[in-house]
Structures are given as C-alpha cells and as structure tokens.
Design an enzyme around this catalytic site. Structure first.
Site, PDB file in Angstrom:
ATOM      1  N   TYR A  63      -0.952   8.345  -2.479  1.00  0.00           N
ATOM      2  CA  TYR A  63      -1.007   8.010  -3.905  1.00  0.00           C
ATOM      3  C   TYR A  63      -2.196   8.709  -4.574  1.00  0.00           C
ATOM      4  O   TYR A  63      -2.166   8.989  -5.766  1.00  0.00           O
ATOM      5  CB  TYR A  63      -1.218   6.491  -4.083  1.00  0.00           C
ATOM      6  CG  TYR A  63       0.013   5.621  -4.029  1.00  0.00           C
ATOM      7  CD1 TYR A  63       1.277   6.134  -3.757  1.00  0.00           C
ATOM      8  CD2 TYR A  63      -0.101   4.247  -4.265  1.00  0.00           C
ATOM      9  CE1 TYR A  63       2.387   5.294  -3.705  1.00  0.00           C
ATOM     10  CE2 TYR A  63       1.005   3.410  -4.224  1.00  0.00           C
ATOM     11  CZ  TYR A  63       2.251   3.930  -3.945  1.00  0.00           C
ATOM     12  OH  TYR A  63       3.349   3.099  -3.912  1.00  0.00           O
ATOM     13  N   GLY A  64      -3.255   8.921  -3.790  1.00  0.00           N
ATOM     14  CA  GLY A  64      -4.528   9.406  -4.352  1.00  0.00           C
ATOM     15  C   GLY A  64      -4.427  10.577  -5.310  1.00  0.00           C
ATOM     16  O   GLY A  64      -5.028  10.545  -6.381  1.00  0.00           O
ATOM     17  N   ASP A 107       0.873  -1.175   0.000  1.00  0.00           N
ATOM     18  CA  ASP A 107       0.000   0.000   0.000  1.00  0.00           C
ATOM     19  C   ASP A 107       0.910   1.227   0.000  1.00  0.00           C
ATOM     20  O   ASP A 107       2.123   1.108   0.203  1.00  0.00           O
ATOM     21  CB  ASP A 107      -0.888  -0.004   1.262  1.00  0.00           C
ATOM     22  CG  ASP A 107      -1.814   1.205   1.338  1.00  0.00           C
ATOM     23  OD1 ASP A 107      -2.446   1.540   0.317  1.00  0.00           O
ATOM     24  OD2 ASP A 107      -1.906   1.840   2.406  1.00  0.00           O
ATOM     25  N   SER A 108       0.306   2.385  -0.182  1.00  0.00           N
ATOM     26  CA  SER A 108       1.086   3.628  -0.098  1.00  0.00           C
ATOM     27  C   SER A 108       1.549   3.880   1.334  1.00  0.00           C
ATOM     28  O   SER A 108       2.453   4.675   1.561  1.00  0.00           O
ATOM     29  CB  SER A 108       0.217   4.806  -0.548  1.00  0.00           C
ATOM     30  OG  SER A 108      -0.916   4.915   0.300  1.00  0.00           O
ATOM     31  N   THR A 159      -8.169   1.836   1.490  1.00  0.00           N
ATOM     32  CA  THR A 159      -7.881   0.891   2.577  1.00  0.00           C
ATOM     33  C   THR A 159      -7.477   1.586   3.876  1.00  0.00           C
ATOM     34  O   THR A 159      -7.410   0.945   4.925  1.00  0.00           O
ATOM     35  CB  THR A 159      -6.786  -0.108   2.155  1.00  0.00           C
ATOM     36  OG1 THR A 159      -5.644   0.634   1.698  1.00  0.00           O
ATOM     37  CG2 THR A 159      -7.278  -1.030   1.058  1.00  0.00           C
ATOM     38  N   ASN A 184      -6.547   0.744  -3.104  1.00  0.00           N
ATOM     39  CA  ASN A 184      -7.491   0.960  -4.212  1.00  0.00           C
ATOM     40  C   ASN A 184      -6.854   1.784  -5.323  1.00  0.00           C
ATOM     41  O   ASN A 184      -7.083   1.511  -6.504  1.00  0.00           O
ATOM     42  CB  ASN A 184      -8.739   1.691  -3.708  1.00  0.00           C
ATOM     43  CG  ASN A 184      -9.618   0.807  -2.863  1.00  0.00           C
ATOM     44  OD1 ASN A 184     -10.586   0.231  -3.353  1.00  0.00           O
ATOM     45  ND2 ASN A 184      -9.286   0.661  -1.596  1.00  0.00           N
TER      46      ASN A 184
END
Ligand code: DGL
Length: 277
Positions: free
Chosen positions: A45-46, A13-14, A188, A77
C-alpha cells in the site's frame, strides 16, 4: 449497544504485517475470535495514493462488518493514515483502532534527541503523521526512511535475507551516524525484522513496536462497550487473502507461531467477493 461478545474482532492490513498486531491482541485477549483480511492482491500500500488506499480500506471494512466483526483494527499504518477519519465518519456506530507512528513515546524517551522513523511513503504523506509530529516531536530531530522493498521481502518471508539486511543497513547507518537512540516502527510489517534492526543498530538503541499498545487500546474499547469475550476457551481465527492462499498459509507458522484456515477473496469491480474453494 454492541454486538454479542462472541463476535470476532476484525483486523486488516495490506498483507502479513497486521499479524504483528494480531499476535499482540491474541497474547492479551486469547479468548477473542479474530477475522483477518490480508489485501495481498494490492500489497504494498505504501507507494499507492491515499485515495486508492482509502477505497480499499472502506471495502475491507464493509466486508469485515458483514462477516460480523464487532470492532475493526486497522493494523496498517498506511491504511490508518489514508482512511481512519473517513472510516469513522462513514461507520459512526463502529469502534475503530488505528495505527500511528509511536513518535510520542519516542520523543519522551530519547536522550540524544534524535529518533529514526521507518515507515512507508503513504504514512509519511498522511495528515496523521504530520499531526503526530506537530503535537509530540517538539525539540526532537526525526530522521525518516521509507525502506523501499522491505515490505516485499517480509511478504516473501525473507526476514533475515541479504536484501532485507541491505535495506535496513542502508536506512539505519546514516541515522546511527547522526546519533539516533530510538527507532519507531511506523509499518506493521517491520516488527518481524526487529532482530536484524537490533543487530545493525546495537542493543543500546531502543526499538518501539506499537503492537502491544494497540492491543491494550482494543481491550479498553471492548471493555468500555461491554463486548469483551470472557472464558478460558481460545478464540477462533479465520484468515482471508486477496492474494495466494498457499503463500499466506505457509507464512502463518513463521510469523504468528500458529496455523489457521485461510480463505480466498477477490476484488471484482472494487468489491470483495469470496471465492468458493
Ligand atoms: N503494513 C502496512 C503499514 O503498516 C503496509 C505496508 C505496505 O503495504 O506498504 O503501513
């Protein structure tokens, strides 16, 4: 032919968000060993471009496979939206489990026909979300919000702080005014603030945390490929962060309820390298 079953599951994940998925996997499959990469050097990351997130995902996957991971869980995601297709095409021998916003169960369960979706911009931009909406959301109104700043609050461990409450109230109140009865968590990181979401939205609103379904999917894949770890011994966990080791270690008891060894990774010319302690 898969790798031997004592090989670890690779998860990334980030940042700390994927720990919500790790927790569900550990609960369902306690004998499995886990390697977890948190790309905290690049979190969030978004707001990044899909191309950028894709290049991070490719390299983190390479790293996890080089460490012996038997399957890869993209516990993010944004990374799933940006890169799942490319990862599957680039590593055809590897099984991937990805995330997609749980629009399908939400659309099946909603009574008011109005559903709130909380996710980051990268997830909303990706073709994966468009396809999920196209396939499953017919006749249902989806209200979306990117909750700017929420990932940073959760990365700081501020699960219940003033700023966290403000961001969630700003997202949810207009949705509640339009009669949502279901909230989909499309990031997440967000399961860690379910208590605050539930407090603002009320107990009649259903909040969908996708982590248990993702854990079951990982189990199905491992069983189908005969890579499931058996036995009573609890699997080991090894964490890596591209950010600060101390910061990540300190959050583990709060977010996971367990401690673990955390190693430092760094990005050098687009490649991940392990720093010696
Ligand atoms: N936890 C991630 C997700 O599920 C990424 C959040 C971020 O870094 O913006 O989308």
């Amino acid at each position: 032919m898969g790798l031997p079953d004592h090989s670890p599951i690779g998860i990334f994940d980030s940042g700390v968000g994927g720990l919500s998925v790790l927790k569900a996997i550990r609960c369902l499959l306690p004998a499995e060993s886990i390697l977890y990469v948190a790309d905290q050097g690049h979190v969030p990351y978004g707001p990044r471009s899909l191309e950028e997130v894709r290049s991070f995902s490719m390299e983190i996957t390479r790293f996890l496979l080089a460490q012996g991971a038997k399957i890869i869980v993209v516990a993010c995601n944004a990374a799933s939206a940006a890169s799942l297709q490319m990862l599957r095409a680039s590593f055809p021998a590897v099984q991937f489990v990805g995330m997609e916003p749980a629009v399908k169960p939400a659309a099946e369960q909603t009574v008011t026909g109005v559903v709130g979706v909380l996710a980051t911009p990268a997830t909303f931009q990706g073709a994966l979300y468009a396809s999920v909406v196209e396939r499953f959301a017919r006749g249902v109104t989806l209200l979306q919000n990117t909750c700017p700043g929420l990932v940073a609050q959760i990365e700081a461990g501020a699960l219940d702080g003033v700023e966290t409450r403000y961001i969630l109230a700003s997202a949810l109140k207009p949705m509640l005014a339009q009669n949502i009865d279901t909230v989909v968590l499309g990031c997440t990181h967000y399961p860690f603030v379910i208590p605050v979401i539930q407090e603002i939205a009320g107990s009649d609103v259903r909040v969908i945390d996708p982590a248990p379904a993702v854990a079951r999917q990982a189990e199905r894949l491992l069983r189908a490929t005969k890579q499931l770890q058996s036995g009573d011994a609890r699997g080991s966990m090894q964490f890596y962060t591209t950010g600060k080791v101390a910061g990540f270690s300190n959050l583990l008891p709060q977010l996971l309820g367990e401690e673990g060894e955390v190693k430092s990774l760094s990005w050098v010319n687009g490649k991940l390298t392990q720093k010696l302690a």
